[in-house]
Enzyme design. Structure first.
Site, PDB file in Angstrom:
ATOM      1  N   ASP A  33      65.123  22.878  54.339  1.00 46.89           N
ATOM      2  CA  ASP A  33      63.755  22.624  54.104  1.00 46.89           C
ATOM      3  C   ASP A  33      63.268  21.503  53.576  1.00 46.89           C
ATOM      4  OD1 ASP A  33      60.763  23.722  53.418  1.00 46.89           O
ATOM      5  OD2 ASP A  33      61.781  25.526  54.194  1.00 46.89           O
ATOM      6  N   ASP A  54      64.787  17.065  56.853  1.00 43.45           N
ATOM      7  CA  ASP A  54      63.752  16.756  57.805  1.00 43.45           C
ATOM      8  C   ASP A  54      64.468  17.059  59.094  1.00 43.45           C
ATOM      9  OD1 ASP A  54      61.959  16.027  59.789  1.00 43.45           O
ATOM     10  OD2 ASP A  54      61.783  14.153  58.937  1.00 43.45           O
ATOM     11  N   VAL A  55      64.306  18.188  59.906  1.00 42.01           N
ATOM     12  CA  VAL A  55      65.205  18.257  61.043  1.00 42.01           C
ATOM     13  C   VAL A  55      64.649  17.424  62.423  1.00 42.01           C
ATOM     14  CG1 VAL A  55      65.594  20.797  60.624  1.00 42.01           C
ATOM     15  CG2 VAL A  55      63.567  19.973  61.590  1.00 42.01           C
ATOM     16  N   TYR A 163      51.695  23.923  70.348  1.00 41.94           N
ATOM     17  CA  TYR A 163      52.244  25.139  70.029  1.00 41.94           C
ATOM     18  C   TYR A 163      52.825  25.768  71.218  1.00 41.94           C
ATOM     19  CZ  TYR A 163      53.295  29.588  67.549  1.00 41.94           C
ATOM     20  OH  TYR A 163      53.918  30.787  66.784  1.00 41.94           O
ATOM     21  N   LYS A 167      57.016  26.398  72.059  1.00 42.94           N
ATOM     22  CA  LYS A 167      57.420  27.612  71.910  1.00 42.94           C
ATOM     23  C   LYS A 167      58.085  27.970  73.423  1.00 42.94           C
ATOM     24  CE  LYS A 167      56.646  28.580  67.772  1.00 42.94           C
ATOM     25  NZ  LYS A 167      57.868  28.620  66.759  1.00 42.94           N
TER      26      LYS A 167
END
Length: 252
Positions: A33, A54-55, A163, A167
């Site tokens: 996170d 930070d992914v 979004y 997704k």
């Protein structure tokens, strides 16, 4: 066998509920996170370790997996839950930088985590990756839910285009990886949750609920059992599945 699971964005929201469920079932969990204070609050939980990560940063993700695997003694599963809110402006007003920032965390981040997870899952002899998509990865958002009277159409807030793109992209990533790594006994599936009731305005809840056969939004706890099953050996033949858990919204 003890489950050893990484959950991205596990310090709050749906991710935190997932972590709580896994810990209650005796799993070892490593949270990734960006919320340092939340990670520090959770630091003393038995069975829980964490990394500030930070992914969207590949080196951060490499360091995350090194720390998680070292701390848990291996890896059996990954839940890609990390995401940031996209720009709510109309499509024609979105800056490219805002678009790229959202895709960097929400889609690039999932890819980078899958990339780093697989060598460890292959070493374990089996593994399960879950990508958290959305019912809006299967259907388009109904922008009428967000429309406000008295505001020019060009200035209305909308459900972000990023979004839907993210997704839907996660579903494509899931299907690809389900075939790519199946011979290594690494499964990849996606969950498509609906919206969670969380203090939204009454009129909004009424309008959303009217579009759901079950007549309500979800409680946060209603996703956890399915995720536990998807990561466990009980779903050992589940691969490439796109599972909507949305009260039937995508059926209409």
């Amino acid at each position: 066998m003890t489950q050893k699971i990484i959950v991205t964005a596990g310090a709050s929201g749906i991710g935190a509920g997932i972590v709580e469920k896994f810990l209650s079932e005796g799993a070892l969990v490593h949270i990734a996170d960006v919320d340092k204070s939340a990670l520090e609050t959770l630091a003393q939980r038995p069975g829980l370790t964490s990394s500030l990560c930070d992914v969207s940063n590949e080196q951060n993700v490499i360091d995350l997996f090194d720390a998680a695997v070292d701390g848990m003694g291996g890896l059996t599963g990954l839940v890609n839950c990390a995401g940031i809110a996209g720009p709510t402006a109309a499509v024609e007003h979105i800056e490219l930088a805002a678009w790229q920032a959202c895709l960097g965390v929400n889609l690039d981040g999932a890819f980078l985590c899958c990339k780093q997870a697989v060598p460890h899952l292959k070493k374990a002899g089996a593994g399960s990756i879950i990508n958290i998509s959305s019912d809006l990865g299967l259907i388009a958002p109904d922008q009428r839910l967000y429309y406000k009277d008295g505001i020019d159409n060009g200035k209305q807030n909308v459900k972000p285009v990023t979004y839907s793109v993210v997704k839907t992209g996660l579903i494509g990533l899931t299907r690809y990886l389900a075939t790519y790594w199946a011979d290594k006994n690494v499964r990849c599936n996606a969950m498509c949750p609906g919206g969670v009731e969380n203090g939204q305005p009454e009129e909004f809840l009424k309008e959303v609920s009217a579009r759901i056969p079950m007549g309500r939004m979800a409680n946060a706890s209603e996703y956890q059992g399915a995720l536990l099953w998807m990561l466990s050996d009980a779903s050992s033949y589940l691969n490439g599945a796109i599972i909507p858990i949305e009260g039937g919204r995508t059926v209409w």
